[in-house]
Design an enzyme around this catalytic site. Structure first.
Site, mmCIF file in Angstrom:
data_model
loop_
_atom_site.group_PDB
_atom_site.id
_atom_site.type_symbol
_atom_site.label_atom_id
_atom_site.label_comp_id
_atom_site.label_asym_id
_atom_site.label_seq_id
_atom_site.Cartn_x
_atom_site.Cartn_y
_atom_site.Cartn_z
ATOM 1 N N PRO A 70 36.465 35.538 25.231
ATOM 2 C CA PRO A 70 35.962 36.368 26.345
ATOM 3 C C PRO A 70 34.457 36.260 26.611
ATOM 4 O O PRO A 70 33.953 36.869 27.556
ATOM 5 C CB PRO A 70 36.334 37.799 25.923
ATOM 6 C CG PRO A 70 36.545 37.732 24.462
ATOM 7 C CD PRO A 70 36.967 36.351 24.122
ATOM 8 N N TYR B 3 28.688 31.260 35.257
ATOM 9 C CA TYR B 3 29.030 32.668 35.044
ATOM 10 C C TYR B 3 29.552 33.303 36.323
ATOM 11 O O TYR B 3 30.534 34.057 36.310
ATOM 12 C CB TYR B 3 27.802 33.439 34.520
ATOM 13 C CG TYR B 3 28.170 34.740 33.865
ATOM 14 C CD1 TYR B 3 28.370 34.829 32.487
ATOM 15 C CD2 TYR B 3 28.349 35.907 34.626
ATOM 16 C CE1 TYR B 3 28.731 36.020 31.884
ATOM 17 C CE2 TYR B 3 28.713 37.103 34.027
ATOM 18 C CZ TYR B 3 28.894 37.152 32.653
ATOM 19 O OH TYR B 3 29.258 38.335 32.056
ATOM 20 N N HIS C 261 26.616 43.200 39.997
ATOM 21 C CA HIS C 261 25.564 42.794 39.059
ATOM 22 C C HIS C 261 24.912 41.500 39.531
ATOM 23 O O HIS C 261 25.594 40.489 39.698
ATOM 24 C CB HIS C 261 26.159 42.590 37.658
ATOM 25 C CG HIS C 261 26.391 43.869 36.926
ATOM 26 N ND1 HIS C 261 26.612 43.931 35.575
ATOM 27 C CD2 HIS C 261 26.421 45.148 37.364
ATOM 28 C CE1 HIS C 261 26.766 45.191 35.212
ATOM 29 N NE2 HIS C 261 26.670 45.946 36.288
HETATM 30 C C1 LIG Z 1 42.684 42.193 24.072
HETATM 31 C C2 LIG Z 1 42.203 41.347 25.237
HETATM 32 C C3 LIG Z 1 40.912 41.525 25.728
HETATM 33 C C4 LIG Z 1 40.460 40.736 26.800
HETATM 34 N N1 LIG Z 1 39.180 40.911 27.259
HETATM 35 C C5 LIG Z 1 38.738 40.140 28.263
HETATM 36 C C6 LIG Z 1 37.430 40.242 28.768
HETATM 37 O O1 LIG Z 1 36.651 41.062 28.306
HETATM 38 N N2 LIG Z 1 37.045 39.410 29.785
HETATM 39 C C7 LIG Z 1 37.910 38.490 30.324
HETATM 40 O O2 LIG Z 1 37.553 37.786 31.276
HETATM 41 N N3 LIG Z 1 39.149 38.368 29.883
HETATM 42 C C8 LIG Z 1 39.579 39.165 28.877
HETATM 43 N N4 LIG Z 1 40.835 39.023 28.433
HETATM 44 C C9 LIG Z 1 41.664 38.041 29.087
HETATM 45 C C10 LIG Z 1 42.276 38.600 30.348
HETATM 46 O O3 LIG Z 1 42.658 39.932 30.158
HETATM 47 C C11 LIG Z 1 43.451 37.713 30.709
HETATM 48 O O4 LIG Z 1 42.950 36.414 30.959
HETATM 49 C C12 LIG Z 1 44.265 38.192 31.896
HETATM 50 O O5 LIG Z 1 44.941 39.377 31.569
HETATM 51 C C13 LIG Z 1 45.261 37.117 32.320
HETATM 52 O O6 LIG Z 1 46.171 37.653 33.228
HETATM 53 P P1 LIG Z 1 47.681 37.158 33.244
HETATM 54 O O7 LIG Z 1 48.322 37.943 34.326
HETATM 55 O O8 LIG Z 1 47.711 35.687 33.315
HETATM 56 O O9 LIG Z 1 48.269 37.538 31.815
HETATM 57 P P2 LIG Z 1 48.549 38.973 31.184
HETATM 58 O O10 LIG Z 1 47.531 39.951 31.614
HETATM 59 O O11 LIG Z 1 48.754 38.751 29.725
HETATM 60 O O12 LIG Z 1 49.915 39.427 31.837
HETATM 61 C C14 LIG Z 1 51.146 38.863 31.473
HETATM 62 C C15 LIG Z 1 52.261 39.868 31.729
HETATM 63 O O13 LIG Z 1 53.499 39.270 31.406
HETATM 64 C C16 LIG Z 1 54.273 40.181 30.658
HETATM 65 N N5 LIG Z 1 55.216 39.421 29.822
HETATM 66 C C17 LIG Z 1 54.968 38.786 28.654
HETATM 67 N N6 LIG Z 1 56.073 38.212 28.181
HETATM 68 C C18 LIG Z 1 57.055 38.475 29.075
HETATM 69 C C19 LIG Z 1 58.432 38.153 29.135
HETATM 70 N N7 LIG Z 1 59.012 37.444 28.155
HETATM 71 N N8 LIG Z 1 59.144 38.591 30.186
HETATM 72 C C20 LIG Z 1 58.567 39.305 31.182
HETATM 73 N N9 LIG Z 1 57.243 39.662 31.167
HETATM 74 C C21 LIG Z 1 56.514 39.240 30.130
HETATM 75 C C22 LIG Z 1 53.254 40.968 29.847
HETATM 76 O O14 LIG Z 1 53.764 42.227 29.433
HETATM 77 C C23 LIG Z 1 52.122 41.103 30.853
HETATM 78 O O15 LIG Z 1 52.245 42.265 31.649
HETATM 79 C C24 LIG Z 1 41.311 39.785 27.362
HETATM 80 C C25 LIG Z 1 42.592 39.618 26.875
HETATM 81 C C26 LIG Z 1 43.052 40.376 25.823
HETATM 82 C C27 LIG Z 1 44.449 40.146 25.300
#
Ligand SMILES: Cc1cc2nc3c(=O)[nH]c(=O)nc-3n(C[C@H](O)[C@H](O)[C@H](O)COP(=O)(O)OP(=O)(O)OC[C@H]3O[C@@H](n4cnc5c(N)ncnc54)[C@H](O)[C@@H]3O)c2cc1C
Length: 389
Positions: A292, A384, A72
């Site tokens: 988001p 962005y 995009h």
């Molecule tokens: C509903 C939702 C919609 C979103 N939409 C957007 C969007 O449109 N645009 C955007 O930029 N961002 C969005 N986000 C944010 C984005 O998805 C996150 O910033 C991103 O997933 C971060 O990645 P992460 O790996 O740090 O965390 P996460 O993706 O949360 O991964 C963390 C992992 O750790 C695991 N975990 C948790 N606790 C434990 C434990 N005690 N022991 C072992 N494992 C554990 C979880 O199961 C998960 O798999 C959204 C988030 C959510 C919740």
């Protein structure tokens, strides 16, 4: 059991970190509390900055993204029935790629499996010990047995509700937070998007966003109240409300259908400082959350992983802990700028229940300035597409 880096969480940050470390010859193990299928079923982010694409290339997990992702060059903002385009490419020379977080996760899992690195799924009751020592330990339950892993470092990549941040004594960490008085009701539908670029809508009835995951799969959002439930929003009601918030051209181009996923996400800004406690390093949502609106959550997880993977590689290859000592400060400097941008976009595009006539005129003036000033558009575009790492 022993490894060099124990990674908690198999979301984008944990998987990306694991892959970059494995490719650099650093032993690591990922512990994830959910099943692989559960992790892959979560519908979340979709807009990927160029910096994150480059990291996925380094992780050898970007082949499908380049094949199937949609590049995009800009985005549109609608206000009072009119749409204005912000041309990222013309203003910054950079673009973003639309490719679902689910697909990124799948590609990283496949890449990890291909190199034979270990992930334990359904690891229950993960607990962290001796984080201030040079021999931290992690325990978990699996198949009725308790296991223990010794390591040099723990990477807390386990999201906002994970165990890592909670393992830091309260006196050693500070939290900064803003909870917004509304949520996003999201619908995923197997229909082509209403427009080839995202449309952000500021409407009297509330914010809306027309987004997508591919040329045949669309993602739409409506600002909703926090006390609403998805059962209050049958598909027909969702489409009727979306049409009310769109301009006539977008409303008539909208293709509706049965939702294949529907969820409500609350909006929150949150930062925990510092992102380190002894030999535990926090990355991604474990340390910070953005609303988001600026499409920054996944991209911030990627930039944290960039700083952390480089610092760990520097330590193992050259014996220097200098970059590990600088990790929290470097990551937080970028985190706070993305927090500011996400807060500003949220402020500019949503209806706040408590907002007065003055607040609404401020919002209108902000949008009017944005639409009339190339400098303002450049500032939006630069943030962005992602600030440099
Ligand atoms: C509903 C939702 C919609 C979103 N939409 C957007 C969007 O449109 N645009 C955007 O930029 N961002 C969005 N986000 C944010 C984005 O998805 C996150 O910033 C991103 O997933 C971060 O990645 P992460 O790996 O740090 O965390 P996460 O993706 O949360 O991964 C963390 C992992 O750790 C695991 N975990 C948790 N606790 C434990 C434990 N005690 N022991 C072992 N494992 C554990 C979880 O199961 C998960 O798999 C959204 C988030 C959510 C919740």
């Amino acid at each position: 059991m022993r490894t060099q880096v124990a990674i908690i969480g198999a979301g984008p940050s944990g998987l990306l970190l694991g892959q970059l470390l494995s490719l650099a010859g650093i032993d690591n193990m990922i512990l994830e509390q959910k099943s692989k299928d559960y992790v892959l079923s979560r519908i979340r982010a979709g807009v990927v900055e160029q910096g994150a694409v480059k990291l996925l290339e380094e992780a050898r997990a970007a082949e499908r993204l380049h094949r199937e992702g949609l590049v995009h060059d800009g985005t549109e903002i609608a206000f009072q029935g009119r749409r204005r385009r912000i041309d990222f490419k013309a203003l910054t020379g950079k673009v973003v790629t639309v490719y679902g977080q689910t697909e990124i996760t799948r590609d990283l899992m496949d890449a990890r499996e291909a190199i034979g690195a270990e992930t334990v799924y359904e690891a229950a009751d993960v607990a962290l010990f001796d984080l201030k020592s040079d021999r931290p330990r992690v325990s978990w339950r699996e198949g009725g047995e308790t296991h223990e892993l010794q390591c040099d470092y723990v990477a807390g990549c386990d999201g906002f509700h994970g165990v890592s941040r909670r393992s830091i004594p309260e006196s050693e960490i500070a939290a900064f937070e803003r909870v917004y008085p509304f949520g996003w009701l999201g619908v995923l539908v197997e229909k082509p998007p209403v427009s080839h670029e995202l449309i952000y809508v500021n409407h009297d009835r509330g914010f809306a966003l027309c987004s997508m995951r591919s040329t045949s799969r669309s993602r739409y959002y409506l600002q909703c109240r926090l006390d609403e439930h998805i059962d209050d929003w049958p598909d027909d009601k969702f489409w009727e409300e979306l049409v009310r918030r769109l301009d006539p051209a977008a409303a008539s181009a909208l293709q509706t259908g049965a939702s294949i996923e529907k969820s409500i996400a609350p909006l929150r800004s949150f930062v925990a400082e510092p992102m380190r406690y002894g030999n535990l390093f926090l990355a991604g949502d474990a340390a910070h959350i953005v609303p988001p609106t600026g499409a920054k959550g996944l991209n911030l997880a990627a930039s944290d992983v960039h700083y952390l993977s480089h610092a760990l590689i520097e330590k193992y290859k050259n014996g220097s802990a200098k970059d590990l000592d600088l990790y929290a400060a470097k990551a937080l400097a970028r985190v706070w700028k993305a927090e500011r941008f996400s807060w500003w976009m949220t402020q500019m595009l949503h209806r706040f229940p408590e907002s007065s006539g003055f607040d609404q005129r401020m919002q209108a003036a902000e949008l009017d300035y944005l639409f009339s000033s190339e400098a303002a558009q450049t500032a939006l575009a630069e943030n962005y597409v992602g600030l440099p790492y």
